[in-house]
Design a protein around this motif. Structure first.
Motif, PDB file in Angstrom:
ATOM      1  N   LYS A  96       0.968  -1.281  -0.163  1.00  0.00           N
ATOM      2  CA  LYS A  96       0.317   0.313  -0.112  1.00  0.00           C
ATOM      3  C   LYS A  96       0.714   1.055  -0.353  1.00  0.00           C
ATOM      4  O   LYS A  96       1.699   1.613   0.597  1.00  0.00           O
ATOM      5  CB  LYS A  96      -0.660   0.370   1.547  1.00  0.00           C
ATOM      6  N   GLY A  97       0.839   2.217  -0.829  1.00  0.00           N
ATOM      7  CA  GLY A  97       0.930   3.728  -0.789  1.00  0.00           C
ATOM      8  C   GLY A  97       0.670   4.907  -0.187  1.00  0.00           C
ATOM      9  O   GLY A  97       0.254   4.323   0.435  1.00  0.00           O
ATOM     10  N   ALA A  98       1.301   5.431  -0.417  1.00  0.00           N
ATOM     11  CA  ALA A  98       0.907   6.989   1.379  1.00  0.00           C
ATOM     12  C   ALA A  98       0.888   8.075   0.345  1.00  0.00           C
ATOM     13  O   ALA A  98       2.401   8.372  -0.288  1.00  0.00           O
ATOM     14  CB  ALA A  98       1.582   6.307   2.666  1.00  0.00           C
ATOM     15  N   LEU A  99       0.430   8.964   0.891  1.00  0.00           N
ATOM     16  CA  LEU A  99       1.511  10.322   0.522  1.00  0.00           C
ATOM     17  C   LEU A  99       2.702  10.369   1.162  1.00  0.00           C
ATOM     18  O   LEU A  99       2.359  10.187   1.965  1.00  0.00           O
ATOM     19  CB  LEU A  99       0.105  11.825   0.426  1.00  0.00           C
ATOM     20  N   HIS A 100       3.705  11.413   0.368  1.00  0.00           N
ATOM     21  CA  HIS A 100       4.279  12.024   0.863  1.00  0.00           C
ATOM     22  C   HIS A 100       4.050  12.751   2.215  1.00  0.00           C
ATOM     23  O   HIS A 100       3.007  13.792   1.749  1.00  0.00           O
ATOM     24  CB  HIS A 100       5.680  12.787  -0.160  1.00  0.00           C
ATOM     25  N   PRO A 101       4.468  12.784   3.067  1.00  0.00           N
ATOM     26  CA  PRO A 101       4.206  13.421   4.266  1.00  0.00           C
ATOM     27  C   PRO A 101       3.998  14.893   3.982  1.00  0.00           C
ATOM     28  O   PRO A 101       3.503  16.075   4.731  1.00  0.00           O
ATOM     29  CB  PRO A 101       5.721  12.988   5.761  1.00  0.00           C
ATOM     30  N   VAL A 102       5.572  15.521   2.733  1.00  0.00           N
ATOM     31  CA  VAL A 102       5.086  17.355   2.657  1.00  0.00           C
ATOM     32  C   VAL A 102       3.772  17.403   1.908  1.00  0.00           C
ATOM     33  O   VAL A 102       2.972  18.273   1.973  1.00  0.00           O
ATOM     34  CB  VAL A 102       6.064  17.338   2.025  1.00  0.00           C
ATOM     35  N   MET A 103       3.230  16.425   0.905  1.00  0.00           N
ATOM     36  CA  MET A 103       1.986  16.372   0.641  1.00  0.00           C
ATOM     37  C   MET A 103       0.797  16.130   0.895  1.00  0.00           C
ATOM     38  O   MET A 103      -0.336  17.542   1.252  1.00  0.00           O
ATOM     39  CB  MET A 103       1.947  15.404  -0.773  1.00  0.00           C
ATOM     40  N   THR A 196      16.202  22.907   2.292  1.00  0.00           N
ATOM     41  CA  THR A 196      16.723  22.619   1.220  1.00  0.00           C
ATOM     42  C   THR A 196      16.248  23.831   0.722  1.00  0.00           C
ATOM     43  O   THR A 196      15.822  24.478   0.075  1.00  0.00           O
ATOM     44  CB  THR A 196      15.707  20.834   0.622  1.00  0.00           C
ATOM     45  N   PRO A 197      17.575  23.425  -0.972  1.00  0.00           N
ATOM     46  CA  PRO A 197      16.997  24.413  -2.075  1.00  0.00           C
ATOM     47  C   PRO A 197      16.286  24.474  -3.010  1.00  0.00           C
ATOM     48  O   PRO A 197      15.332  25.322  -3.253  1.00  0.00           O
ATOM     49  CB  PRO A 197      18.138  23.704  -2.897  1.00  0.00           C
ATOM     50  N   MET A 198      14.946  23.385  -3.137  1.00  0.00           N
ATOM     51  CA  MET A 198      13.274  23.357  -2.980  1.00  0.00           C
ATOM     52  C   MET A 198      12.958  23.049  -1.861  1.00  0.00           C
ATOM     53  O   MET A 198      12.889  22.139  -1.096  1.00  0.00           O
ATOM     54  CB  MET A 198      13.378  22.606  -4.007  1.00  0.00           C
ATOM     55  N   PHE A 199      12.273  23.982  -2.115  1.00  0.00           N
ATOM     56  CA  PHE A 199      11.144  22.973  -0.214  1.00  0.00           C
ATOM     57  C   PHE A 199       9.791  23.827  -0.897  1.00  0.00           C
ATOM     58  O   PHE A 199       9.044  24.896  -2.280  1.00  0.00           O
ATOM     59  CB  PHE A 199      11.294  24.000   0.383  1.00  0.00           C
ATOM     60  N   HIS A 200       8.703  23.999  -0.006  1.00  0.00           N
ATOM     61  CA  HIS A 200       7.043  24.292  -0.471  1.00  0.00           C
ATOM     62  C   HIS A 200       6.267  25.178   0.480  1.00  0.00           C
ATOM     63  O   HIS A 200       5.829  25.440   1.942  1.00  0.00           O
ATOM     64  CB  HIS A 200       6.368  23.067  -0.620  1.00  0.00           C
ATOM     65  N   GLN A 201       5.521  26.230  -0.062  1.00  0.00           N
ATOM     66  CA  GLN A 201       5.463  27.135   0.844  1.00  0.00           C
ATOM     67  C   GLN A 201       3.605  27.390   0.774  1.00  0.00           C
ATOM     68  O   GLN A 201       3.555  26.400  -0.927  1.00  0.00           O
ATOM     69  CB  GLN A 201       5.367  28.402   0.367  1.00  0.00           C
ATOM     70  N   VAL A 202       3.033  27.744   1.109  1.00  0.00           N
ATOM     71  CA  VAL A 202       1.626  28.340   0.738  1.00  0.00           C
ATOM     72  C   VAL A 202       1.287  29.997   1.381  1.00  0.00           C
ATOM     73  O   VAL A 202       1.614  29.953   2.496  1.00  0.00           O
ATOM     74  CB  VAL A 202       0.794  27.682   1.955  1.00  0.00           C
ATOM     75  N   GLU A 203       0.898  30.571   0.186  1.00  0.00           N
ATOM     76  CA  GLU A 203       0.514  31.570   0.687  1.00  0.00           C
ATOM     77  C   GLU A 203      -0.726  32.649   0.751  1.00  0.00           C
ATOM     78  O   GLU A 203      -1.317  31.158   0.881  1.00  0.00           O
ATOM     79  CB  GLU A 203       1.100  32.763  -0.899  1.00  0.00           C
ATOM     80  N   GLY A 204      -1.147  33.380   1.197  1.00  0.00           N
ATOM     81  CA  GLY A 204      -2.072  33.585   1.531  1.00  0.00           C
ATOM     82  C   GLY A 204      -2.944  35.152   1.025  1.00  0.00           C
ATOM     83  O   GLY A 204      -1.848  35.847   1.919  1.00  0.00           O
ATOM     84  N   VAL A 302       6.201  24.457   4.358  1.00  0.00           N
ATOM     85  CA  VAL A 302       4.892  23.213   4.134  1.00  0.00           C
ATOM     86  C   VAL A 302       6.039  22.414   5.644  1.00  0.00           C
ATOM     87  O   VAL A 302       5.658  21.384   6.345  1.00  0.00           O
ATOM     88  CB  VAL A 302       4.690  23.159   2.746  1.00  0.00           C
ATOM     89  N   GLU A 303       7.496  21.871   4.675  1.00  0.00           N
ATOM     90  CA  GLU A 303       8.063  21.537   4.921  1.00  0.00           C
ATOM     91  C   GLU A 303       8.630  21.337   6.436  1.00  0.00           C
ATOM     92  O   GLU A 303       8.334  19.988   7.453  1.00  0.00           O
ATOM     93  CB  GLU A 303       9.518  21.440   4.156  1.00  0.00           C
ATOM     94  N   ARG A 304       8.521  22.727   7.113  1.00  0.00           N
ATOM     95  CA  ARG A 304       8.908  23.108   8.363  1.00  0.00           C
ATOM     96  C   ARG A 304       7.785  22.391   9.595  1.00  0.00           C
ATOM     97  O   ARG A 304       7.117  21.827  10.709  1.00  0.00           O
ATOM     98  CB  ARG A 304       8.552  24.704   8.556  1.00  0.00           C
ATOM     99  N   PHE A 305       6.384  22.991   8.473  1.00  0.00           N
ATOM    100  CA  PHE A 305       4.876  22.123   9.381  1.00  0.00           C
ATOM    101  C   PHE A 305       5.269  20.420   9.866  1.00  0.00           C
ATOM    102  O   PHE A 305       4.584  20.615  10.441  1.00  0.00           O
ATOM    103  CB  PHE A 305       3.725  22.895   8.712  1.00  0.00           C
ATOM    104  N   ALA A 306       5.637  19.806   8.247  1.00  0.00           N
ATOM    105  CA  ALA A 306       5.356  18.757   8.034  1.00  0.00           C
ATOM    106  C   ALA A 306       6.784  18.561   9.769  1.00  0.00           C
ATOM    107  O   ALA A 306       6.733  17.822  10.309  1.00  0.00           O
ATOM    108  CB  ALA A 306       6.355  18.004   6.740  1.00  0.00           C
ATOM    109  N   MET A 307       7.581  19.002   9.368  1.00  0.00           N
ATOM    110  CA  MET A 307       8.809  18.377  10.628  1.00  0.00           C
ATOM    111  C   MET A 307       8.390  18.290  12.272  1.00  0.00           C
ATOM    112  O   MET A 307       8.701  17.965  12.558  1.00  0.00           O
ATOM    113  CB  MET A 307       9.894  19.214  10.156  1.00  0.00           C
ATOM    114  N   LEU A 308       7.524  19.688  11.734  1.00  0.00           N
ATOM    115  CA  LEU A 308       6.679  19.593  13.150  1.00  0.00           C
ATOM    116  C   LEU A 308       5.915  18.760  13.786  1.00  0.00           C
ATOM    117  O   LEU A 308       6.170  17.982  14.573  1.00  0.00           O
ATOM    118  CB  LEU A 308       6.660  21.306  13.651  1.00  0.00           C
TER     119      LEU A 308
END
Ligand code: PHE
Length: 330
Positions: A96-103, A196-204, A302-308
């Motif tokens: 069974k697969g799963a979503l990557h924690p970042v996603m 990391t040189p690539m990471f994800h953000q959510v802007e509002g 997003v990575e920071r949130f996932a890490m925490l």
């Protein structure tokens, strides 16, 4: 004759019936023996004797055929029963697969804002100077540009250093009011425990008529959101600076690793910084020619949130593709 009939009836498998067939109808079988007697029967009785024999033969043959049909049917039924497939049984479903924690974290964040009627906006990852810097109140030679360790491409293009250019793109193509988030990958020349040189953000971004959108709105929505993400934590707004917001704040939550007692993760402060936000600077509205409006904006990693959320000690682990990490998120 009765004997012979019994033999057929008694056979209770096809194999036995085959034996009976040889015994009855075979070259040296019972019937052949009966027919052999014909030559000793006196002339005038021959005809009646032969007719009797033939009748018996037909009778036996019919009986045999019936028995054969019955046994064959039974055998097929037995076989069908033995080979039945129970379609309601679970098969082998494989891994069974799963979503990557970042996603998965990204989805959780998006769910929150979509439920509050925020639209999801998108923009290119290779940006131009205008959208990534200029329109966000970072004019050329502005010292704040050094805050962003930028990957420069050919002809002045850059890999976007934040998702804020999507604010600009959305305001340029739409009239106010605006209520949007922009999730996506961003790029900076950074590589250590927490970068990391690539990471994800959510802007509002929320824009309404002048006076309609204020800091109290921003503060309340950010607090609600952080409680939704991290549960029962303390939240504090700290004055900060971003070129595109004024006033600006960075938002901290009480450290979820040490319950604010002080640890390595929170650098013994008891607080973890989780996002940046502020009231949209008038210069940004000027750049997109919005008049008589007010708004707030926020941005988070997003990575920071996932890490925490998952207590992952090194951000780089998220991108090494090590299945031992990923398997824990099934
Ligand atoms: N774009 C900022 C960054 O990448 C975050 C931010 C977004 C701050 C919106 C305030 C308002 O650091």
């Amino acid at each position: 004759m009765e004997n012979l009939e019994k033999m057929i009836e008694k056979a209770d498998s096809l194999e036995e019936l085959e034996k009976v067939r040889v015994e009855l109808f075979g070259k040296k079988g019972a019937l052949s023996k009966e027919f052999a007697k014909l030559k000793d029967v006196p002339g005038p009785e021959k005809k009646a004797f032969a007719e009797g024999l033939n009748q018996n033969k037909v009778k036996l043959q019919t009986l045999f055929d019936e028995r054969y049909t019955t046994l064959k049917k039974e055998e097929i039924e037995k076989l069908l029963k033995a080979e039945t497939i129970d379609v309601s049984l679970y098969g082998n479903l494989g891994e069974k697969g799963a979503l990557h924690p970042v996603m998965a974290t990204m989805d959780k964040i998006i769910d929150y804002f979509v439920a509050l009627n925020f639209a999801i906006e998108d923009g290119p990852k290779v940006e131009d100077d205008f959208h990534n810097f200029e329109a966000l109140n970072l004019p050329k030679n502005h010292p704040a540009r050094e805050m962003q360790d930028t990957f420069f491409c050919k002809d002045g293009a850059v890999l976007r250093t934040h998702t804020s250019p999507v604010q600009i793109r959305t305001m340029l193509k739409q009239k106010p009011p605006i209520r949007m988030i922009a999730p996506g990958a961003v790029f900076r020349k950074d590589y250590d425990l927490t970068h990391t040189p690539m990471f994800h953000q959510v802007e509002g971004l929320v824009v309404g008529e002048k006076g309609e959108v204020n800091f109290a709105n921003l503060k309340s929505i950010m607090s609600e959101f952080l409680h939704y993400m991290f549960g029962d934590v303390e939240i504090r707004f700290r004055p900060s600076f971003f070129p595109f917001t004024e006033p600006s704040a960075e938002v901290d939550i009480s450290c979820i690793f040490c319950e604010a007692k002080g640890c390595r993760v929170c650098s013994h402060t008891g607080w973890l910084e989780v996002l940046g936000c502020g009231i949209v600077d008038q210069n940004v509205f000027d750049a997109v020619e919005y008049k008589n409006v007010s708004g707030y904006a926020f941005g988070l990693g997003v990575e920071r949130f996932a890490m925490l959320l998952h207590k992952i000690p090194d951000l780089r682990m998220l991108f090494e593709g090590d299945t031992r990490l990923l398997e824990q998120f099934r």
